[in-house]
Design a protein around this motif. Structure first.
Motif, PDB file in Angstrom:
ATOM      1  N   ALA A  92      26.231  40.052  45.673  1.00  0.00           N
ATOM      2  CA  ALA A  92      27.023  41.114  45.049  1.00  0.00           C
ATOM      3  C   ALA A  92      28.159  41.560  45.969  1.00  0.00           C
ATOM      4  O   ALA A  92      29.282  41.789  45.521  1.00  0.00           O
ATOM      5  CB  ALA A  92      26.124  42.296  44.699  1.00  0.00           C
ATOM      6  N   GLU A  93      27.864  41.649  47.282  1.00  0.00           N
ATOM      7  CA  GLU A  93      28.880  42.105  48.222  1.00  0.00           C
ATOM      8  C   GLU A  93      29.976  41.058  48.429  1.00  0.00           C
ATOM      9  O   GLU A  93      31.159  41.364  48.385  1.00  0.00           O
ATOM     10  CB  GLU A  93      28.218  42.445  49.558  1.00  0.00           C
ATOM     11  N   ILE A  94      29.555  39.804  48.659  1.00  0.00           N
ATOM     12  CA  ILE A  94      30.531  38.747  48.932  1.00  0.00           C
ATOM     13  C   ILE A  94      31.346  38.434  47.688  1.00  0.00           C
ATOM     14  O   ILE A  94      32.578  38.435  47.705  1.00  0.00           O
ATOM     15  CB  ILE A  94      29.830  37.481  49.453  1.00  0.00           C
ATOM     16  N   ARG A  95      30.637  38.130  46.593  1.00  0.00           N
ATOM     17  CA  ARG A  95      31.332  37.813  45.350  1.00  0.00           C
ATOM     18  C   ARG A  95      32.098  39.017  44.830  1.00  0.00           C
ATOM     19  O   ARG A  95      33.224  38.903  44.348  1.00  0.00           O
ATOM     20  CB  ARG A  95      30.324  37.340  44.292  1.00  0.00           C
ATOM     21  N   GLY A  96      31.461  40.184  44.927  1.00  0.00           N
ATOM     22  CA  GLY A  96      32.096  41.392  44.417  1.00  0.00           C
ATOM     23  C   GLY A  96      33.377  41.710  45.141  1.00  0.00           C
ATOM     24  O   GLY A  96      34.393  42.051  44.529  1.00  0.00           O
ATOM     25  N   SER A  97      33.348  41.609  46.476  1.00  0.00           N
ATOM     26  CA  SER A  97      34.544  41.887  47.266  1.00  0.00           C
ATOM     27  C   SER A  97      35.663  40.922  46.887  1.00  0.00           C
ATOM     28  O   SER A  97      36.829  41.327  46.755  1.00  0.00           O
ATOM     29  CB  SER A  97      34.216  41.762  48.756  1.00  0.00           C
ATOM     30  N   ARG A  98      35.302  39.667  46.690  1.00  0.00           N
ATOM     31  CA  ARG A  98      36.318  38.672  46.321  1.00  0.00           C
ATOM     32  C   ARG A  98      36.879  38.966  44.927  1.00  0.00           C
ATOM     33  O   ARG A  98      38.091  38.882  44.707  1.00  0.00           O
ATOM     34  CB  ARG A  98      35.713  37.274  46.359  1.00  0.00           C
ATOM     35  N   LEU A  99      35.994  39.305  43.985  1.00  0.00           N
ATOM     36  CA  LEU A  99      36.467  39.597  42.626  1.00  0.00           C
ATOM     37  C   LEU A  99      37.379  40.822  42.622  1.00  0.00           C
ATOM     38  O   LEU A  99      38.393  40.843  41.920  1.00  0.00           O
ATOM     39  CB  LEU A  99      35.281  39.825  41.680  1.00  0.00           C
ATOM     40  N   ALA A 100      37.000  41.840  43.387  1.00  0.00           N
ATOM     41  CA  ALA A 100      37.842  43.043  43.451  1.00  0.00           C
ATOM     42  C   ALA A 100      39.211  42.707  44.039  1.00  0.00           C
ATOM     43  O   ALA A 100      40.236  43.212  43.575  1.00  0.00           O
ATOM     44  CB  ALA A 100      37.149  44.130  44.272  1.00  0.00           C
ATOM     45  N   ASP A 101      39.228  41.857  45.080  1.00  0.00           N
ATOM     46  CA  ASP A 101      40.510  41.440  45.673  1.00  0.00           C
ATOM     47  C   ASP A 101      41.364  40.677  44.669  1.00  0.00           C
ATOM     48  O   ASP A 101      42.583  40.872  44.586  1.00  0.00           O
ATOM     49  CB  ASP A 101      40.263  40.572  46.902  1.00  0.00           C
ATOM     50  N   LEU A 102      40.719  39.791  43.887  1.00  0.00           N
ATOM     51  CA  LEU A 102      41.452  39.043  42.871  1.00  0.00           C
ATOM     52  C   LEU A 102      41.961  39.968  41.773  1.00  0.00           C
ATOM     53  O   LEU A 102      43.066  39.785  41.246  1.00  0.00           O
ATOM     54  CB  LEU A 102      40.566  37.949  42.279  1.00  0.00           C
ATOM     55  N   ALA A 103      41.149  40.976  41.414  1.00  0.00           N
ATOM     56  CA  ALA A 103      41.568  41.953  40.400  1.00  0.00           C
ATOM     57  C   ALA A 103      42.784  42.727  40.889  1.00  0.00           C
ATOM     58  O   ALA A 103      43.719  42.997  40.127  1.00  0.00           O
ATOM     59  CB  ALA A 103      40.417  42.905  40.080  1.00  0.00           C
ATOM     60  N   LEU A 104      42.765  43.082  42.179  1.00  0.00           N
ATOM     61  CA  LEU A 104      43.923  43.783  42.756  1.00  0.00           C
ATOM     62  C   LEU A 104      45.148  42.883  42.727  1.00  0.00           C
ATOM     63  O   LEU A 104      46.263  43.341  42.441  1.00  0.00           O
ATOM     64  CB  LEU A 104      43.608  44.200  44.191  1.00  0.00           C
ATOM     65  N   ASN A 105      44.953  41.600  43.011  1.00  0.00           N
ATOM     66  CA  ASN A 105      46.060  40.657  42.988  1.00  0.00           C
ATOM     67  C   ASN A 105      46.671  40.559  41.590  1.00  0.00           C
ATOM     68  O   ASN A 105      47.894  40.506  41.435  1.00  0.00           O
ATOM     69  CB  ASN A 105      45.577  39.290  43.464  1.00  0.00           C
ATOM     70  N   VAL A 106      45.807  40.549  40.571  1.00  0.00           N
ATOM     71  CA  VAL A 106      46.276  40.483  39.179  1.00  0.00           C
ATOM     72  C   VAL A 106      47.192  41.658  38.861  1.00  0.00           C
ATOM     73  O   VAL A 106      48.300  41.489  38.336  1.00  0.00           O
ATOM     74  CB  VAL A 106      45.082  40.462  38.201  1.00  0.00           C
ATOM     75  N   ILE A 107      46.723  42.856  39.178  1.00  0.00           N
ATOM     76  CA  ILE A 107      47.500  44.034  38.807  1.00  0.00           C
ATOM     77  C   ILE A 107      48.705  44.219  39.717  1.00  0.00           C
ATOM     78  O   ILE A 107      49.747  44.747  39.304  1.00  0.00           O
ATOM     79  CB  ILE A 107      46.602  45.306  38.793  1.00  0.00           C
ATOM     80  N   ASP A 108      48.597  43.748  40.976  1.00  0.00           N
ATOM     81  CA  ASP A 108      49.721  43.844  41.905  1.00  0.00           C
ATOM     82  C   ASP A 108      50.867  42.935  41.456  1.00  0.00           C
ATOM     83  O   ASP A 108      52.040  43.340  41.482  1.00  0.00           O
ATOM     84  CB  ASP A 108      49.279  43.475  43.313  1.00  0.00           C
ATOM     85  N   ILE A 109      50.535  41.718  41.049  1.00  0.00           N
ATOM     86  CA  ILE A 109      51.572  40.802  40.526  1.00  0.00           C
ATOM     87  C   ILE A 109      52.245  41.418  39.307  1.00  0.00           C
ATOM     88  O   ILE A 109      53.471  41.356  39.140  1.00  0.00           O
ATOM     89  CB  ILE A 109      50.951  39.437  40.173  1.00  0.00           C
ATOM     90  N   THR A 110      51.432  42.036  38.450  1.00  0.00           N
ATOM     91  CA  THR A 110      51.976  42.681  37.246  1.00  0.00           C
ATOM     92  C   THR A 110      52.903  43.835  37.622  1.00  0.00           C
ATOM     93  O   THR A 110      54.002  43.979  37.068  1.00  0.00           O
ATOM     94  CB  THR A 110      50.833  43.191  36.356  1.00  0.00           C
ATOM     95  N   ASP A 111      52.482  44.657  38.571  1.00  0.00           N
ATOM     96  CA  ASP A 111      53.310  45.782  39.019  1.00  0.00           C
ATOM     97  C   ASP A 111      54.652  45.309  39.564  1.00  0.00           C
ATOM     98  O   ASP A 111      55.702  45.895  39.279  1.00  0.00           O
ATOM     99  CB  ASP A 111      52.588  46.572  40.108  1.00  0.00           C
TER     100      ASP A 111
END
Length: 344
Positions: A92-111
Motif C-alpha cells: 500500500a505504501e510503495i504502490r500508493g506513493s507511486r500512484l499518488a505521484d502519478l496522479a499529481l503528474n496527471v493534474i500538473d500536466i493539465t494545469d
C-alpha cells in the motif's frame, strides 16, 4: 515486486500448514502402532515386557512430536500473519506513493496546459483585429477581418474548437470557425458566467476560467471556457468594450493526458486514470466510463494521499497545485489500481 514478496509469504504459510498436518497424521499413525504394540506385548505376558517398554517410549515420543508440531503451527501462523500484514502495508505504501505521484503528474500536466490557455486569451484580447471588431461591433467588415484573424490563430493552435468575440450586451459578433459552427453567430452569452465575470475583471492581466461547461453551439461539446475582457485600444487598463471567449478542445486533449500516464505493462490493464472536478465528477477517464458522473473519492481533507477502496483497489489522488498565475479549479488526478492476482 512487493506483491511477489507477499505471495511468497502466503505460500510459506500454506506449505507450513500442509507439512504440519502431514506430521500430525504420521504421529497419529505412530500412536496407533505403539498402542497396538503395547496390547500385543500385554498378551505375550512376561516375554513381551521389554517390547512394552519400547512401545510406551514410542508413544511418548509421538506425543512430544505432536506437541511440537502444534507449537510450530501456532508460531508459524502468528508470524506469517504478521508478515502478510506487513507485506500488505508495504504494498500500500510503495504502490500508493507511486500512484499518488502519478496522479499529481496527471493534474500538473493539465494545469500547465490550461495555464497556457489563460495566457492565450489575455494576449489575443489585445490583438488589433479583435479590439477593432469589439470597438465597431456593428461593422460587418471589421467582423469579417476579425473572423479571418481568429481563423489563422485556430489553424496554428489546434487545441481549440472555436474563438468568439462578444459585444457588451453578450451578443456574439463573430467567431473563428463560422463554417463549422454557424450557430455561434446567433448566440447570446449575456447570462454565461464566463462572459459576466470577464466584464468584471479590473485589468487586462486578469482572466476567467470555468469548470467543464456544455456549449450547445459547439455541438454540445463539454469543455472549459477561458475568457478575458477586450479593452479600449487594447490597453491593459482600458475600459471593457467586449469579451473574448476561447473554447479548449477538452475531450481530445484530456484523453491524451490520461492515456499518457507512464505505467508498467503489467499495470496498464488493471489501472484506470481519471480526472475529477471539484465536485468529484469524472471529467476524463482512460476507460471512457463514468464520464460526468460522480466518483466516490475519499480525500479526508488531504491534498495528496492513497487508500484502499471498498473493492480492494488501491486509489492514489492529488489535488491541483495550480501553475504560475493559474490557480487551478479544484480538480484532482486519480489513479485506481486493481490488486495483482498471483497464480500458484
Amino acid at each position: 515486486m512487493p506483491e511477489r514478496i507477499l505471495a511468497l509469504s502466503q505460500q510459506v504459510s500454506t506449505v507450513a500448514s500442509r507439512r504440519v498436518e502431514e506430521i500430525r497424521k504420521v504421529t497419529f499413525m505412530t500412536k496407533i502402532l505403539a498402542l497396538n504394540a503395547a496390547i500385543e506385548a500385554a498378551h505375550a505376558g512376561e516375554a513381551g515386557a521389554g517390547f512394552s517398554i519400547v512401545a510406551t517410549e514410542v508413544g511418548t515420543i509421538s506425543q512430544k512430536i505432536d506437541t511440537l508440531a502444534e507449537q510450530l503451527h501456532s508460531e508459524l501462523a502468528e508470524r506469517t500473519s504478521q508478515l502478510n500484514q506487513l507485506g500488505q502495508r508495504m504494498i500500500a505504501e510503495i504502490r500508493g506513493s507511486r500512484l499518488a505521484d502519478l496522479a499529481l503528474n496527471v493534474i500538473d500536466i493539465t494545469d500547465r496546459n490550461l495555464y497556457e490557455r489563460s495566457c492565450d486569451v489575455r494576449w489575443w484580447a489585445t490583438d488589433a483585429a479583435v479590439v477593432d471588431c469589439a470597438s465597431r461591433s456593428q461593422d460587418s467588415a471589421a467582423a469579417r477581418h476579425a473572423s479571418e484573424r481568429l481563423g489563422v490563430i485556430l489553424d496554428s493552435y489546434t487545441v481549440y474548437l472555436d474563438l468568439w468575440i462578444a459585444d457588451l450586451s453578450g451578443r456574439i459578433i463573430t467567431n473563428g470557425r463560422p463554417d463549422r459552427y454557424p450557430a455561434a453567430r446567433r448566440a447570446d452569452v449575456s447570462s454565461e458566467p464566463w462572459f459576466q465575470k470577464a466584464l468584471l475583471t479590473r485589468s487586462g492581466s486578469e482572466f476567467v476560467a470555468t469548470d467543464i461547461t456544455t456549449i450547445k453551439e459547439l455541438g454540445d461539446a463539454r469543455l472549459p471556457v477561458y475568457s478575458a475582457a477586450i479593452r479600449e485600444e487594447g490597453k491593459r487598463t482600458g475600459r471593457p468594450i467586449g469579451v473574448l471567449g476561447i473554447f479548449f478542445d477538452w475531450e481530445k486533449q484530456s484523453q491524451t493526458v490520461v492515456n499518457s500516464v507512464r505505467l508498467a505493462e503489467d499495470e496498464r490493464p488493471r489501472t484506470t486514470c481519471l480526472m475529477v472536478d471539484s465536485h468529484h465528477r469524472v471529467i476524463a477517464s482512460t476507460d471512457g466510463k463514468m464520464l460526468f458522473q460522480p466518483y466516490p473519492l475519499k480525500t479526508e481533507g488531504k491534498k495528496m494521499s492513497t487508500y484502499i477502496d471498498s473493492e480492494g483497489n488501491l486509489v492514489g489522488f492529488a489535488l491541483t497545485p495550480g501553475y504560475e498565475t493559474y490557480p487551478g479549479l479544484g480538480w484532482y488526478g486519480v489513479l485506481i489500481q486493481k490488486p495483482v492476482v498471483e497464480s500458484n
